[in-house]
Design a protein around this motif. Sequence first.
Motif, PDB file in Angstrom:
ATOM      1  N   PHE A 251      -7.858  76.918  50.696  1.00 18.64           N
ATOM      2  CA  PHE A 251      -7.385  76.350  51.943  1.00 18.64           C
ATOM      3  C   PHE A 251      -8.177  77.382  52.873  1.00 18.64           C
ATOM      4  N   THR A 252      -8.363  76.502  53.984  1.00 24.89           N
ATOM      5  CA  THR A 252      -8.904  77.266  55.313  1.00 24.89           C
ATOM      6  C   THR A 252      -7.622  77.668  56.257  1.00 24.89           C
ATOM      7  N   PRO A 253      -8.147  78.644  57.198  1.00 26.71           N
ATOM      8  CA  PRO A 253      -6.962  79.041  58.027  1.00 26.71           C
ATOM      9  C   PRO A 253      -6.396  77.974  58.751  1.00 26.71           C
ATOM     10  N   ASN A 254      -5.014  78.132  58.930  1.00 25.28           N
ATOM     11  CA  ASN A 254      -4.388  77.164  59.736  1.00 25.28           C
ATOM     12  C   ASN A 254      -4.046  75.867  59.265  1.00 25.28           C
ATOM     13  N   SER A 255      -3.999  75.659  57.819  1.00 22.16           N
ATOM     14  CA  SER A 255      -4.251  74.329  57.272  1.00 22.16           C
ATOM     15  C   SER A 255      -2.626  73.696  57.220  1.00 22.16           C
ATOM     16  N   PHE A 256      -1.537  74.589  57.438  1.00 24.22           N
ATOM     17  CA  PHE A 256      -0.466  74.012  57.042  1.00 24.22           C
ATOM     18  C   PHE A 256       0.610  74.355  58.132  1.00 24.22           C
TER      19      PHE A 256
END
Length: 270
Positions: free
Chosen positions: A119-124
């Motif tokens: 997952f990339t940063p700030n995904s959730f």
Amino acid sequence: MGGVPGQRGASREASPTELWLRTLGGVAGAVRQVLVARQLDERLAAAFPAGRRLRVLDVGTGQGTQALRLARAGHEVTGMESDPEMLTTVRAVLAAEAPQVRERVRLLEAESTRTGAHFTPNSFDVVLCHGVLMHVEEPDAVLAGLARVLAAGGLLSLLVRNADALALRPGLDGDWDTALAAFDSPLTRDSAGRTVRADRLGRLTQTLGGIGAPLAAWYGVRVFTDRYPAHAAPPRAEEFDRILDVEDRAGRTDPYRRVAALLHLCGVRG
């Protein structure tokens, strides 16, 4: 009765996952899931506008209780689980859900340490990590990875064993050797007989501050009911409601929450 192929009459020893799953219908397992759901809903209501559809990552999905509950509420949920046996269980439960719920759930076989690879940063908007850190020797790197994929203002929910209370239950049971050892070691055993690690509130509070998701609220889970046998079934509804009321109150009140078997910590990403 299951058996080993080619060995008539031989019984297969249950795996740790099977032993753990058998405890889910017990008092302690039911109290844990209901209280964590109440507390999580409370923190979600405090952090986000009503009706907002959230992106949720559930690291260590297990049997999927919280993941499926949030998907039923309309949120998009990604579940990470490293145990193939547990994934089979949650997939079977998911298959019985309504089509719109199934569409909101994505399951991924992966280790909790590998969030950065997937997952990339700030995904959730929300990251759940319940009952996972106890299986990790050094949790700081895992927590930093969880904070990395959490968006600003997002909620990080941790459920851990309480290292500050490890001596209490063996002491109450008169198991003095285990109680003495608990003062010096964070290691204990879970309901499946596995050696697991506990965490201290003070240390986790410092870590959450250091990774940019400072502690916003914390609760105790299972102050009284942790002494029930693992497979003890919940009583009738009226009595179980009283148990939940007492446990809910204790989990929010000092000094009781400090001696709970589990701690539920909620941090908010700055």
